[in-house]
Structures are given as structure tokens and as C-alpha cells.
Design an enzyme around this catalytic site. Sequence first.
Site, short mmCIF file in Angstrom:
data_model
loop_
_atom_site.label_atom_id
_atom_site.label_comp_id
_atom_site.label_asym_id
_atom_site.label_seq_id
_atom_site.Cartn_x
_atom_site.Cartn_y
_atom_site.Cartn_z
N CYS A 250 -2.39 5.05 1.19
CA CYS A 250 -3.72 4.42 1.04
C CYS A 250 -4.68 5.15 1.97
O CYS A 250 -4.35 5.43 3.12
CB CYS A 250 -3.65 2.93 1.38
SG CYS A 250 -2.48 2.04 0.33
N CYS B 126 4.94 5.41 5.99
CA CYS B 126 4.74 4.78 4.69
C CYS B 126 4.43 5.87 3.67
O CYS B 126 3.77 6.86 3.99
CB CYS B 126 3.57 3.79 4.75
SG CYS B 126 3.36 2.82 3.24
N ASN C 30 -10.60 -1.31 10.36
CA ASN C 30 -10.41 -0.66 11.66
C ASN C 30 -10.51 0.82 11.37
O ASN C 30 -9.62 1.37 10.70
CB ASN C 30 -9.00 -0.92 12.18
CG ASN C 30 -8.93 -2.10 13.11
OD1 ASN C 30 -9.73 -2.22 14.01
ND2 ASN C 30 -7.96 -2.96 12.88
N HIS D 220 -8.01 -4.77 -2.32
CA HIS D 220 -9.05 -3.83 -1.84
C HIS D 220 -10.06 -3.37 -2.89
O HIS D 220 -11.09 -2.80 -2.54
CB HIS D 220 -8.47 -2.58 -1.18
CG HIS D 220 -7.39 -2.86 -0.20
ND1 HIS D 220 -7.54 -3.77 0.82
CD2 HIS D 220 -6.12 -2.39 -0.10
CE1 HIS D 220 -6.41 -3.82 1.52
NE2 HIS D 220 -5.54 -3.01 0.98
N CYS E 182 3.85 -9.60 13.67
CA CYS E 182 3.59 -8.66 12.58
C CYS E 182 4.65 -7.56 12.69
O CYS E 182 4.70 -6.84 13.68
CB CYS E 182 2.18 -8.11 12.75
SG CYS E 182 1.74 -6.84 11.57
N SER F 279 -2.35 -6.76 -1.26
CA SER F 279 -3.44 -5.96 -0.70
C SER F 279 -4.20 -5.33 -1.86
O SER F 279 -3.77 -4.33 -2.42
CB SER F 279 -2.87 -4.88 0.23
OG SER F 279 -2.27 -5.50 1.34
N GLY G 95 4.58 0.36 6.87
CA GLY G 95 5.47 0.43 5.72
C GLY G 95 5.13 -0.51 4.58
O GLY G 95 4.34 -1.44 4.73
N GLU G 96 5.73 -0.23 3.44
CA GLU G 96 5.55 -1.07 2.25
C GLU G 96 6.86 -1.84 2.05
O GLU G 96 7.87 -1.26 1.61
CB GLU G 96 5.21 -0.18 1.04
CG GLU G 96 5.28 -0.87 -0.30
CD GLU G 96 4.57 -2.23 -0.37
OE1 GLU G 96 3.38 -2.33 0.02
OE2 GLU G 96 5.21 -3.21 -0.79
N CYS H 209 -5.71 3.77 5.62
CA CYS H 209 -4.67 3.21 6.48
C CYS H 209 -4.06 4.31 7.35
O CYS H 209 -3.64 5.35 6.84
CB CYS H 209 -3.59 2.56 5.62
SG CYS H 209 -2.13 2.05 6.55
N CYS I 245 -3.03 -1.33 12.84
CA CYS I 245 -3.09 -0.42 11.69
C CYS I 245 -2.50 0.95 11.98
O CYS I 245 -3.08 1.97 11.61
CB CYS I 245 -4.51 -0.30 11.18
SG CYS I 245 -5.16 -1.89 10.68
N GLU J 24 6.18 -0.03 14.95
CA GLU J 24 5.13 -0.81 15.61
C GLU J 24 5.30 -2.29 15.31
O GLU J 24 5.57 -2.67 14.18
CB GLU J 24 3.77 -0.42 15.06
CG GLU J 24 3.32 0.93 15.49
CD GLU J 24 1.85 1.15 15.15
OE1 GLU J 24 1.43 2.30 15.19
OE2 GLU J 24 1.15 0.16 14.84
N SER K 33 3.66 -8.80 2.65
CA SER K 33 2.41 -8.21 2.18
C SER K 33 2.72 -6.93 1.42
O SER K 33 3.47 -6.08 1.90
CB SER K 33 1.51 -7.91 3.38
OG SER K 33 0.28 -7.36 2.97
N1 SAH Z 1 2.11 -2.04 2.79
C1 SAH Z 1 1.79 -3.42 2.93
C2 SAH Z 1 1.86 -3.94 4.35
C3 SAH Z 1 1.21 -3.11 5.43
S1 SAH Z 1 -0.55 -3.08 5.52
C4 SAH Z 1 0.42 -3.70 2.34
O1 SAH Z 1 -0.28 -2.76 2.01
O2 SAH Z 1 0.08 -4.86 2.16
C5 SAH Z 1 -1.04 -4.67 6.00
C6 SAH Z 1 -2.53 -4.92 5.78
O3 SAH Z 1 -3.34 -4.13 6.67
C7 SAH Z 1 -2.96 -4.56 4.38
O4 SAH Z 1 -3.68 -5.59 3.78
C8 SAH Z 1 -3.81 -3.32 4.61
O5 SAH Z 1 -4.74 -3.15 3.63
C9 SAH Z 1 -4.42 -3.59 5.96
N2 SAH Z 1 -4.94 -2.37 6.57
C10 SAH Z 1 -4.40 -1.13 6.53
N3 SAH Z 1 -5.16 -0.24 7.16
C11 SAH Z 1 -6.23 -0.92 7.61
C12 SAH Z 1 -7.38 -0.54 8.37
N4 SAH Z 1 -7.57 0.71 8.77
N5 SAH Z 1 -8.28 -1.51 8.68
C13 SAH Z 1 -8.08 -2.79 8.29
N6 SAH Z 1 -7.02 -3.20 7.58
C14 SAH Z 1 -6.10 -2.28 7.23
#
Ligand code: SAH
Length: 348
Positions: free
Chosen positions: A109, A105, A296, A222, A98, A220, A167-168, A112, A339, A85, A197
Amino acid sequence: MLYLNPPEDLADELPGEPGFRVAQLHEWLYDHPTESTGQWSNFPKTLRDRLSTRLWPFTVEIEQTADRGTTVKWLFRTPDGVSIETVLMGYPNRVTLCVSSQAGCAMACTFCATGQFGFDRHLEAGEIVAQVAFANAFIRAGRMSGVPGRNEAQPSRVTNVVFMGMGEPLANYRRVRESLRRMNEVMGIGARSITVSTVGVVPGIRLLADEPWQVGLAISLHAADDALRSKLVPLNERYPLAEVEAAAAYYFEKKGRRVSIEWTMMNGVNDSQDQAGKLAEIALRLGAHVNLINLNPTPLSSERPSHNRTLQRFKSTLEHRGVTATKRETRGQEIDAACGQLRVRASN
Ligand code: SAH
């Protein structure tokens, strides 16, 4: 596949062709990419035809636009069947892409969408770079609203890259590193305009800190205590908050660039005044800027976004403590951008 070969080895793709042809190919791939080889006017037709199926290392499965054409989201499919994506976002004076660094991944989390579907494989450096080149080709073809001609301020190519797709990135360090090198040294994207990120892969943060490029780092977070963070981000069991914070501090020290903290706001989960206070302490120690992103909602999680007034209160608490915070504007919500949700839709 042309982008899977390092830019320095393109001669392999053109056996028997003169050196100037290799230089032309390099320009078509990295300086002014086009959607198809049909537009390579200085190439003989036989060569254009031969290379036509080797240009992109993926096909477009879904292309959607939103926000009056200034947000474009792609779901690409690779020959081995995994999905990638990518989201393009045009702003008045910059164009941000992006990118995904892995198909799926492994971080899992809870909130996500990508994490909920598990890990397929790492993306190659060339597959990451091709996402940028594809977006450039799209813009050059005049297919993005608000591009030059219509709005002179907006650049005609990707100016900023954020590794916030699937992905990470720091769990795919070697390939991500090589993609950073190609974006910066070959495509001319300023390292300061690229942000990696991470959910807190501590060894990767330290490796990136030691690289020569002034790439930005977003953590990230949270959650601001280990008990809550371990529930949302399983990797926290391996690299707890104190280690993530120490690695972020090392990054700041090595680069002289403030890191940013990403915080996805979830109703009743991490939007309390207590969390805001603890987050403020971490952000102040790091000199970090905080980005608040309202959740989201994803199909496999029951979490909900924070109420607007709770989000505003959380933000005010940070600001009163002297932390700079912004609410990240969400782009492309009506197309499920950002996302992992496009893939969710495609698999329904
Ligand atoms: N793995 C990396 C990069 C991908 S996620 C990381 O975790 O940073 C990129 C960003 O999108 C992160 O800050 C993550 O927390 C956020 N994200 C993931 N799922 C989400 C969701 N459902 N709603 C809002 N933000 C989200």
C-alpha cells in the site's frame, strides 16, 4: 523457544521433569508471564537458568514510551534478524495491544511505511502470542503508567488485541488462526475483544467468517471506487471492491457482528465529498462503522494528512447519511508509533 512450542506440547521443553512442573511452566508463560525466568520462584535455579535464554523468541531492540507512559512501543528482533513492532495503549478501562502478524508486508500500500519496505517472512503463531505475553509481563512488572495501584479502573493485563501492526494477517492465515486460538482458549482473551484488520484478502475473510470465534473484522478500505483504490492498495486489482464488500457482508451474516471500515485520510487523495458519498453507500449497505485515521506521513511517500476541517466535513457527510464514524485518536505520534515507522528509524 518456549513460545514457539504449542502450549499443549510444553512437556517437550522439560524432558524428565514431573507433570506438575509442566503445568507451572504453562502458568508462567500464559497466565502470569514475567520478563525473565529469574522470577519463577517455584522453579529450581538450575532450571530457571537453563530456560532463561529460551523464554522470549526475540530481544528488545527499541522500547519507547509516549503519552505520559500510557503508550509503549517495542521494536523486537528475532534470532534470524527480522523485526517485529508492537504497540501497547492503556485507556481508563481497557488495555489494547497492536500486534504484528508478519515481518514486513507484501501488500505494498503506497502510504504505509511497512509496505514500502517489503516482505521479510510470516510470523509464527508463537511469535504473535509472545507479543501479548511480553506486554502482560511488562504491565505486571508495574512498568506501564496508570496500572492498578495508581488507577484501579485500568486492567492489569492486555484486554484487547488488534492485528494492526506490521503485516497482512489474512495473508498468514494458518498461523494467525492458531494465534487467535491460543489467545482465546489458552490466555482467556475474549474473541470479541480481538480485531483482525485486513486490506481485503477475500478468501481469508471468508475463512475467518467460518471459524467459531466472534472475532471482530476491520476492512482497510481507503477508497470507495476501484480506480482510486487500485492506486492506493495494489491488492484491489486482485480483489476489487465489490468482492471485498460481498466478503464483508458474509462475515456480518455469519457472525452477527458489524464490521468496521478503516479509512486513512490523505490530503487531496481520498478526502473529497465524492468519496465520502460513495463510502457512505458502502457503509450503509454493510451496516458498518467507519474509523477515520489521519495519515501519519512516511518517508517514502509524498502524501500528506488531511486538513482538520476537511476531515470534519468528511465525517459530517457520513453522519448526515446515517453512518456512524469516529476519528481515531492517534497515539504515540512523537515516537513514530503505529505505522512501521520505528523500523524506518532503526534502519537509518
Ligand atoms: N494489513 C492490515 C493490518 C495492518 S495496517 C490492514 O491493512 O488492515 C493497520 C491500519 O493502519 C490500516 O487501516 C492501515 O491503513 C493503517 N495505516 C497504514 N499506514 C498508515 C499511515 N501511514 N497513516 C495512517 N494509517 C496507516
